[in-house]
Design a protein around this motif. Structure first.
Motif, PDB file in Angstrom:
ATOM      1  N   ARG A  58     -18.167 -34.729   0.258  1.00  0.00           N
ATOM      2  CA  ARG A  58     -19.092 -33.813  -0.406  1.00  0.00           C
ATOM      3  C   ARG A  58     -18.900 -33.829  -1.913  1.00  0.00           C
ATOM      4  O   ARG A  58     -17.795 -34.068  -2.410  1.00  0.00           O
ATOM      5  CB  ARG A  58     -18.885 -32.393   0.118  1.00  0.00           C
ATOM      6  CG  ARG A  58     -19.298 -32.216   1.561  1.00  0.00           C
ATOM      7  CD  ARG A  58     -18.781 -30.913   2.143  1.00  0.00           C
ATOM      8  NE  ARG A  58     -18.925 -29.784   1.228  1.00  0.00           N
ATOM      9  CZ  ARG A  58     -18.337 -28.600   1.434  1.00  0.00           C
ATOM     10  NH1 ARG A  58     -17.573 -28.430   2.492  1.00  0.00           N
ATOM     11  NH2 ARG A  58     -18.521 -27.612   0.578  1.00  0.00           N
ATOM     12  N   ILE A  59     -19.982 -33.517  -2.615  1.00  0.00           N
ATOM     13  CA  ILE A  59     -19.940 -33.258  -4.057  1.00  0.00           C
ATOM     14  C   ILE A  59     -20.419 -31.822  -4.248  1.00  0.00           C
ATOM     15  O   ILE A  59     -21.585 -31.510  -3.989  1.00  0.00           O
ATOM     16  CB  ILE A  59     -20.830 -34.237  -4.849  1.00  0.00           C
ATOM     17  CG1 ILE A  59     -20.355 -35.679  -4.637  1.00  0.00           C
ATOM     18  CG2 ILE A  59     -20.814 -33.886  -6.333  1.00  0.00           C
ATOM     19  CD1 ILE A  59     -21.231 -36.717  -5.321  1.00  0.00           C
ATOM     20  N   VAL A  68     -15.374 -33.439  -6.305  1.00  0.00           N
ATOM     21  CA  VAL A  68     -15.820 -34.690  -5.692  1.00  0.00           C
ATOM     22  C   VAL A  68     -14.858 -35.068  -4.570  1.00  0.00           C
ATOM     23  O   VAL A  68     -13.666 -35.286  -4.809  1.00  0.00           O
ATOM     24  CB  VAL A  68     -15.865 -35.826  -6.740  1.00  0.00           C
ATOM     25  CG1 VAL A  68     -16.390 -37.106  -6.100  1.00  0.00           C
ATOM     26  CG2 VAL A  68     -16.699 -35.421  -7.940  1.00  0.00           C
ATOM     27  N   VAL A  72     -16.253 -39.725  -1.086  1.00  0.00           N
ATOM     28  CA  VAL A  72     -17.539 -39.958  -1.737  1.00  0.00           C
ATOM     29  C   VAL A  72     -17.570 -41.393  -2.255  1.00  0.00           C
ATOM     30  O   VAL A  72     -16.589 -41.879  -2.827  1.00  0.00           O
ATOM     31  CB  VAL A  72     -17.745 -38.967  -2.903  1.00  0.00           C
ATOM     32  CG1 VAL A  72     -18.942 -39.353  -3.761  1.00  0.00           C
ATOM     33  CG2 VAL A  72     -17.915 -37.557  -2.362  1.00  0.00           C
ATOM     34  N   GLN A  76     -22.675 -42.869  -4.706  1.00  0.00           N
ATOM     35  CA  GLN A  76     -23.070 -41.466  -4.583  1.00  0.00           C
ATOM     36  C   GLN A  76     -22.685 -40.679  -5.831  1.00  0.00           C
ATOM     37  O   GLN A  76     -23.460 -39.851  -6.320  1.00  0.00           O
ATOM     38  CB  GLN A  76     -22.417 -40.845  -3.353  1.00  0.00           C
ATOM     39  CG  GLN A  76     -22.988 -41.333  -2.029  1.00  0.00           C
ATOM     40  CD  GLN A  76     -22.179 -40.857  -0.849  1.00  0.00           C
ATOM     41  OE1 GLN A  76     -20.955 -40.730  -0.918  1.00  0.00           O
ATOM     42  NE2 GLN A  76     -22.856 -40.585   0.266  1.00  0.00           N
ATOM     43  N   LEU A  77     -21.509 -40.924  -6.345  1.00  0.00           N
ATOM     44  CA  LEU A  77     -21.049 -40.193  -7.526  1.00  0.00           C
ATOM     45  C   LEU A  77     -21.846 -40.603  -8.761  1.00  0.00           C
ATOM     46  O   LEU A  77     -22.280 -39.754  -9.541  1.00  0.00           O
ATOM     47  CB  LEU A  77     -19.562 -40.452  -7.745  1.00  0.00           C
ATOM     48  CG  LEU A  77     -18.916 -39.710  -8.920  1.00  0.00           C
ATOM     49  CD1 LEU A  77     -19.062 -38.203  -8.760  1.00  0.00           C
ATOM     50  CD2 LEU A  77     -17.445 -40.096  -9.060  1.00  0.00           C
ATOM     51  N   TRP A  79     -24.856 -41.783  -9.094  1.00  0.00           N
ATOM     52  CA  TRP A  79     -26.265 -41.431  -9.110  1.00  0.00           C
ATOM     53  C   TRP A  79     -26.524 -39.940  -8.876  1.00  0.00           C
ATOM     54  O   TRP A  79     -27.687 -39.518  -8.853  1.00  0.00           O
ATOM     55  CB  TRP A  79     -27.022 -42.245  -8.061  1.00  0.00           C
ATOM     56  CG  TRP A  79     -27.112 -43.704  -8.395  1.00  0.00           C
ATOM     57  CD1 TRP A  79     -26.479 -44.731  -7.761  1.00  0.00           C
ATOM     58  CD2 TRP A  79     -27.860 -44.303  -9.457  1.00  0.00           C
ATOM     59  NE1 TRP A  79     -26.784 -45.931  -8.355  1.00  0.00           N
ATOM     60  CE2 TRP A  79     -27.631 -45.698  -9.406  1.00  0.00           C
ATOM     61  CE3 TRP A  79     -28.690 -43.795 -10.447  1.00  0.00           C
ATOM     62  CZ2 TRP A  79     -28.205 -46.586 -10.291  1.00  0.00           C
ATOM     63  CZ3 TRP A  79     -29.266 -44.676 -11.350  1.00  0.00           C
ATOM     64  CH2 TRP A  79     -29.029 -46.051 -11.270  1.00  0.00           C
ATOM     65  N   HIS A  80     -25.487 -39.139  -8.720  1.00  0.00           N
ATOM     66  CA  HIS A  80     -25.691 -37.713  -8.492  1.00  0.00           C
ATOM     67  C   HIS A  80     -26.308 -37.082  -9.742  1.00  0.00           C
ATOM     68  O   HIS A  80     -25.817 -37.291 -10.859  1.00  0.00           O
ATOM     69  CB  HIS A  80     -24.369 -37.031  -8.162  1.00  0.00           C
ATOM     70  CG  HIS A  80     -24.531 -35.647  -7.614  1.00  0.00           C
ATOM     71  ND1 HIS A  80     -24.810 -34.555  -8.403  1.00  0.00           N
ATOM     72  CD2 HIS A  80     -24.471 -35.187  -6.336  1.00  0.00           C
ATOM     73  CE1 HIS A  80     -24.901 -33.476  -7.650  1.00  0.00           C
ATOM     74  NE2 HIS A  80     -24.703 -33.828  -6.392  1.00  0.00           N
ATOM     75  N   SER A  91     -21.012 -41.730 -15.065  1.00  0.00           N
ATOM     76  CA  SER A  91     -22.032 -42.500 -14.360  1.00  0.00           C
ATOM     77  C   SER A  91     -22.119 -43.920 -14.905  1.00  0.00           C
ATOM     78  O   SER A  91     -22.166 -44.902 -14.144  1.00  0.00           O
ATOM     79  CB  SER A  91     -23.389 -41.803 -14.490  1.00  0.00           C
ATOM     80  OG  SER A  91     -24.392 -42.533 -13.824  1.00  0.00           O
TER      81      SER A  91
END
Length: 329
Positions: A58-59, A68, A72, A76-77, A79-80, A91
């Motif tokens: 989960r984030i 974070v 993950v 996913q990280l 592009w969050h 990013s």
């Protein structure tokens, strides 16, 4: 192929206990490092404990921080939406690393714990103090073009390969772990990785069986003006020759505060604290940034083939800060 036992545990504490009870056991996340090194006999665990299925994917976003989960994926990280908005440098750093396919599999904890890509570490016939303590370091007098110039010792000059970690160290992240007895520990990111010193095989602050559960990124409004610049031999799918993660807090054209992390040139994700200090209160000019670059590389120690990295890193720092300065926030 060397035989090993593969198993899964129901909870993070259970996985930590299993690994702690077996000196030859290792955790498996995305497998993008461990599996590669098992194939070439650099790592030979007798027990592999998968943690990918645990509830660590989960984030969680709040006003004070972003938590974070260890499982993950890098994609996913990166592009969050909250990460892209609050921490562009993170990013950008993640998306500069590896390939899309690897980022889709690699986990945050695995990225933090990934091993060096030094060719002598990955060659079981070469002398490497990280792989076999006390055996020597063939990189010292070998082909060391890609090796470190900061945080080096006569025991090891291998670079830390992560792009993500350079951004994490500049953002003052905290790494949370669970121990085999179920207790929780928080480790500041700056203290998580170790420079080689006299014990290059001790790379991180974890004890055997201690499992990363999540990473916390603190609220840092200045990080909206941030940038990651990676210089490499080709435009993509390549390790850094030098990289810089920068955060710039401006009052007009005056620097209120700055942060600088360096990659591709150090034995661990490198935070240039003294360079940050000399930027405070000065005008955000290329000349000022060059002064900081000189401070950041003042302690660099080059070998036969990597002298060029010192000047390259200085120019990378100036370009990264200039790009952050010119960003519309």
């Amino acid at each position: 192929m060397k035989q090993f036992t593969f198993q899964r545990s129901a909870a993070a504490e259970d996985a930590a206990r299993v690994v702690a009870d077996h000196p030859g056991a290792m955790f498996l996340g995305g497998g993008t490092t461990l599996v590669d090194l098992m194939k070439i006999d650099v790592l030979t665990p007798d027990t592999v404990v998968s943690v990918r299925h645990l509830d660590m994917s989960r984030i969680d976003v709040s006003d004070d921080a972003i938590a974070v989960g260890a499982a993950v994926t890098n994609s996913q990280l990166a592009w969050h939406p909250a990460v892209r908005d609050r921490y562009p440098v993170l990013s950008e750093a993640i998306l500069a690393g590896a390939t899309t396919q690897i980022r889709n599999m690699a986990t945050v904890a695995g990225n933090i714990l990934q091993r060096t890509r030094c060719p002598y570490f990955r060659d079981v016939h070469a002398a490497c103090n990280r792989r076999q303590p006390g055996s020597g370091c063939d990189a010292l007098d070998g082909f060391n073009r890609g090796h470190a110039v900061l945080g080096v010792s006569e025991q090891c000059i291998a670079t830390h390969p992560s792009d993500m970690c350079v951004a994490m160290v500049v953002l003052d992240a905290d790494v949370y772990t669970v121990r085999p007895d179920g207790t929780i520990r928080s480790i500041p990111f700056r203290e998580f990785h170790h420079a080689p010193g006299e014990s290059p095989h001790v790379e991180v602050a974890l004890k055997h069986g201690e499992l990363i559960t999540h990473v916390v990124l603190p609220h840092l409004p200045a990080a909206q003006r941030s940038h990651y610049l990676k210089v490499r031999d080709r435009a993509s799918y390549e390790l850094a020759l030098a990289s810089a993660a920068v955060v710039l807090d401006l009052d007009g054209d005056t620097i209120r505060a700055a942060r600088l992390g360096l990659g591709g040139i150090a034995t661990k994700p490198w935070r240039a604290i003294e360079a940050e200090r000399i930027l405070t209160g000065r005008k955000a000019t290329d000349g000022t940034f060059r002064d900081a670059a000189e401070i950041a590389l003042a302690g660099a120690v080059a070998r036969e083939h990597n002298h060029f990295k010192i000047e390259l890193a200085k120019r990378t720092i100036v370009r990264a800060f200039a790009a952050a300065r010119d960003t519309n926030v």
